[in-house]
Design an enzyme around this catalytic site. Structure first.
Site, PDB file in Angstrom:
ATOM      1  N   LYS A  82       0.849  -1.197   0.000  1.00 18.83           N
ATOM      2  CA  LYS A  82       0.000   0.000   0.000  1.00 18.83           C
ATOM      3  C   LYS A  82       0.882   1.243   0.000  1.00 18.83           C
ATOM      4  O   LYS A  82       1.773   1.396   0.849  1.00 18.83           O
ATOM      5  CB  LYS A  82      -0.807  -0.001   1.296  1.00 18.83           C
ATOM      6  CG  LYS A  82      -2.294  -0.055   1.106  1.00 18.83           C
ATOM      7  CD  LYS A  82      -2.953  -0.083   2.465  1.00 18.83           C
ATOM      8  CE  LYS A  82      -4.365   0.381   2.371  1.00 18.83           C
ATOM      9  NZ  LYS A  82      -4.993   0.470   3.685  1.00 18.83           N
TER      10      LYS A  82
HETATM   11  C1  E4P Z   1      -8.290   0.803   4.519  1.00 21.88           C
HETATM   12  O1  E4P Z   1      -7.638   0.485   3.558  1.00 21.88           O
HETATM   13  C2  E4P Z   1      -8.291   2.169   5.064  1.00 21.88           C
HETATM   14  O2  E4P Z   1      -7.050   2.493   5.589  1.00 21.88           O
HETATM   15  C3  E4P Z   1      -9.388   2.298   6.106  1.00 21.88           C
HETATM   16  O3  E4P Z   1     -10.595   1.803   5.554  1.00 21.88           O
HETATM   17  C4  E4P Z   1      -9.559   3.706   6.626  1.00 21.88           C
HETATM   18  O4  E4P Z   1     -10.695   3.770   7.438  1.00 21.88           O
HETATM   19  P1  E4P Z   1     -10.996   5.003   8.408  1.00 21.88           P
HETATM   20  O5  E4P Z   1     -11.246   6.208   7.571  1.00 21.88           O
HETATM   21  O6  E4P Z   1     -12.202   4.584   9.174  1.00 21.88           O
HETATM   22  O7  E4P Z   1      -9.777   5.174   9.275  1.00 21.88           O
END
Ligand code: E4P
Length: 215
Positions: A87
């Site tokens: 990522k």
């Molecule tokens: C996943 O890939 C993301 O980092 C995550 O869904 C972020 O979620 P949040 O906005 O609730 O922290």
């Protein structure tokens, strides 16, 4: 539609995997920190355990912010397990990293995506997945699902292969609208996965069936 679990919690991953509806896991540095994992060795062991617990792939974010550091970290991550997807954020350096890794045949997930143009850039750079953050867009008063609908249309218009992975899910409606829009993947917090099968009429119906049977 594929369903990913948005967590770094081992118990949640184990439990959700047994349901047979989870195709992968997404993590981010905040989710990993929540598990109290400390130091490089522990963190690597934690990701290895996640891979043991489920069949799909797991997105893990690089921490370095410079190009060479991010690339080195990416290689370290995939050496833990080839199912790890790297990522990287939708920044200038992040896009260069995604482009380089994609040339090397390494799967990437472009994260922290908030606009259609960021998604376009990520798709063109060769990202395997692009992660728009629907909840965080709504936090700022933006129609997050509308932005995702535009991304789905863009993918269709130009036949991009990148999969759209809806992240930052906060409501059941987010999931339902993603189904209607034809979003490839939705990553859900554990609590939402549990609500997939929950329905008061199922509970009531089951009680009645059992009562009738025993009577
Ligand atoms: C996943 O890939 C993301 O980092 C995550 O869904 C972020 O979620 P949040 O906005 O609730 O922290």
């Amino acid at each position: 539609m594929k369903i990913y679990l948005d967590t770094a919690n081992l118990d949640q991953i184990r439990e959700a995997s047994e349901l047979g509806i989870i195709n992968g896991v997404t993590t981010n540095p905040s989710l990993v920190a929540k598990e109290g994992v400390n130091g490089i060795a522990d963190t690597k062991a934690h990701f290895a355990k996640i891979c043991e617990l489920m069949d799909g792939n797991i997105s893990v974010e690089v921490i370095a912010t410079d190009m060479e550091g991010m690339i080195a970290e990416a290689h370290e991550l995939i050496s833990i397990d080839p199912r790890i997807v790297v990522k990287a954020p939708a920044t200038r350096t992040g896009l260069k990293v995604i482009h380089r890794l994609s040339d090397q045949g390494i799967k990437t997930n472009c994260t922290l995506v908030f606009s259609v143009l960021q998604a376009l850039a990520a798709m063109k750079a060769g990202a395997t997945y692009v992660s728009p953050f629907v909840g965080r867009l709504e936090d700022k008063g933006v129609d997050g699902l509308g932005v995702i609908a535009q991304m789905v249309q863009m993918k269709k218009n130009y036949e991009f292969e990148t999969e759209i992975l809806c992240a930052s899910v906060r409501t059941q409606n987010h999931i339902q609208r993603c189904i209607e829009l034809g979003v490839d993947i939705v990553t859900c917090p554990y609590e939402f996965v549990l609500t997939f099968y929950d329905h008061p009429q199922t509970e009531d119906g089951l009680k009645k069936f059992l009562m009738d049977y025993h009577a």
